[in-house]
Design an enzyme around this catalytic site. Sequence first.
Site, PDB file in Angstrom:
ATOM      1  N   TYR A  53      35.032  35.112  51.162  1.00  0.00           N
ATOM      2  CA  TYR A  53      33.707  34.916  50.596  1.00  0.00           C
ATOM      3  C   TYR A  53      32.692  34.579  51.688  1.00  0.00           C
ATOM      4  CZ  TYR A  53      35.676  34.580  45.823  1.00  0.00           C
ATOM      5  OH  TYR A  53      36.296  34.815  44.629  1.00  0.00           O
ATOM      6  N   SER A 217      34.223  36.131  36.301  1.00  0.00           N
ATOM      7  CA  SER A 217      33.140  36.883  35.648  1.00  0.00           C
ATOM      8  C   SER A 217      33.094  36.576  34.151  1.00  0.00           C
ATOM      9  CB  SER A 217      33.301  38.391  35.858  1.00  0.00           C
ATOM     10  OG  SER A 217      32.116  39.086  35.516  1.00  0.00           O
ATOM     11  N   GLY A 222      26.616  38.749  34.216  1.00  0.00           N
ATOM     12  CA  GLY A 222      25.258  38.474  33.742  1.00  0.00           C
ATOM     13  C   GLY A 222      24.913  39.147  32.436  1.00  0.00           C
ATOM     14  N   LEU A 223      25.770  40.049  31.932  1.00  0.00           N
ATOM     15  CA  LEU A 223      25.490  40.720  30.660  1.00  0.00           C
ATOM     16  C   LEU A 223      25.349  39.719  29.526  1.00  0.00           C
ATOM     17  CD1 LEU A 223      27.787  43.900  30.532  1.00  0.00           C
ATOM     18  CD2 LEU A 223      25.290  43.802  30.751  1.00  0.00           C
TER      19      LEU A 223
END
Length: 328
Positions: A53, A217, A222-223
């Site tokens: 990351y 997720s 973000g949906l």
Amino acid sequence: MDYTYLGRTGTSVSRIVLGTMNFGDRTTEEDSFAILDRAIELGINFIDTANGYGGSGGRGATEEIIGRWFAARPGVRDDVVLATKVHSPMVDPTPDGDVVNARGASAWQVRREAIGSLRRLQTDRIDLYQFHHIDRHISWPELWQSMETLVARGEVVYTGSSNFAAWNIAQANEVAQQRHFLGLVSEQSLYNLTQRSIELEVLPAAQHYGLGILPWSPLAGGLLSGGSNDAKARSNTERVSSARAERQEQLDAYDSFARERGWTPSALGLAWLLHQPGVTGPIIGPRTVEQLESAVTALEIHLSEDDLRSLDELFPGPGGQAPEAYAW
């Protein structure tokens, strides 16, 4: 904060897991420190990262930020269950492909990357060391030998997996049992209302072998966040915008369902995961303190059986576990 055990272990972890992928990329070091400080204040004791990351800050930058935060906060390390991962390459590929031995989970690679993560994190141990992906070129005896050595040295406490298939989990823990080793205690999987494939086999396997599920997720990139005005938010990428357009009617109904009950769409998405069997806690990836505080409100949401049925109708899963889900 609510707590639960990490899989079949006796270690208690917060039901909200602080993911750090944004640190060093979309989030500055100063803001990352503020998020970490506030997470501790809120009772979050489970922090997840990975060796690769860092995004625009470079591979390893996220671990380095966390390491500097530990160094600046004497005593806080022992209050944190720290998770990181191994598999990702830590050097850029050449025009001909990956540098030799740059990627994977060979005993050689695991030892080298563990040393690197410990140095960047400025710590003497990794509490949960996770295989970031399955390495199909490495045998489980080799994989477990490397982890057994790290555990014996006190540099790793528990081992986990990420993005494993159910049969990978079964194979790993059957071999671990033969070696009288604890084996995998957790699995990080893609899991949210829009992507429920792990209900077919991964969830049942994890429950059978005593692995805690750590959904990544959890808001589908973000949906399920209800949209954002933050230009740096992952939800404002072209890919997510395109996916939102394809699901607009479904997502509008979801947003209305949440707001009619006084909840934010993002908190509802996290709360749904907290109501699923086998889930230890979703991994949130806040870019700001405000996003962190908003995520924690998911713990206050109690979903009734009617609520859960309505969400199942809006976001149908695979129909249960295999083979019943598709065989009859």
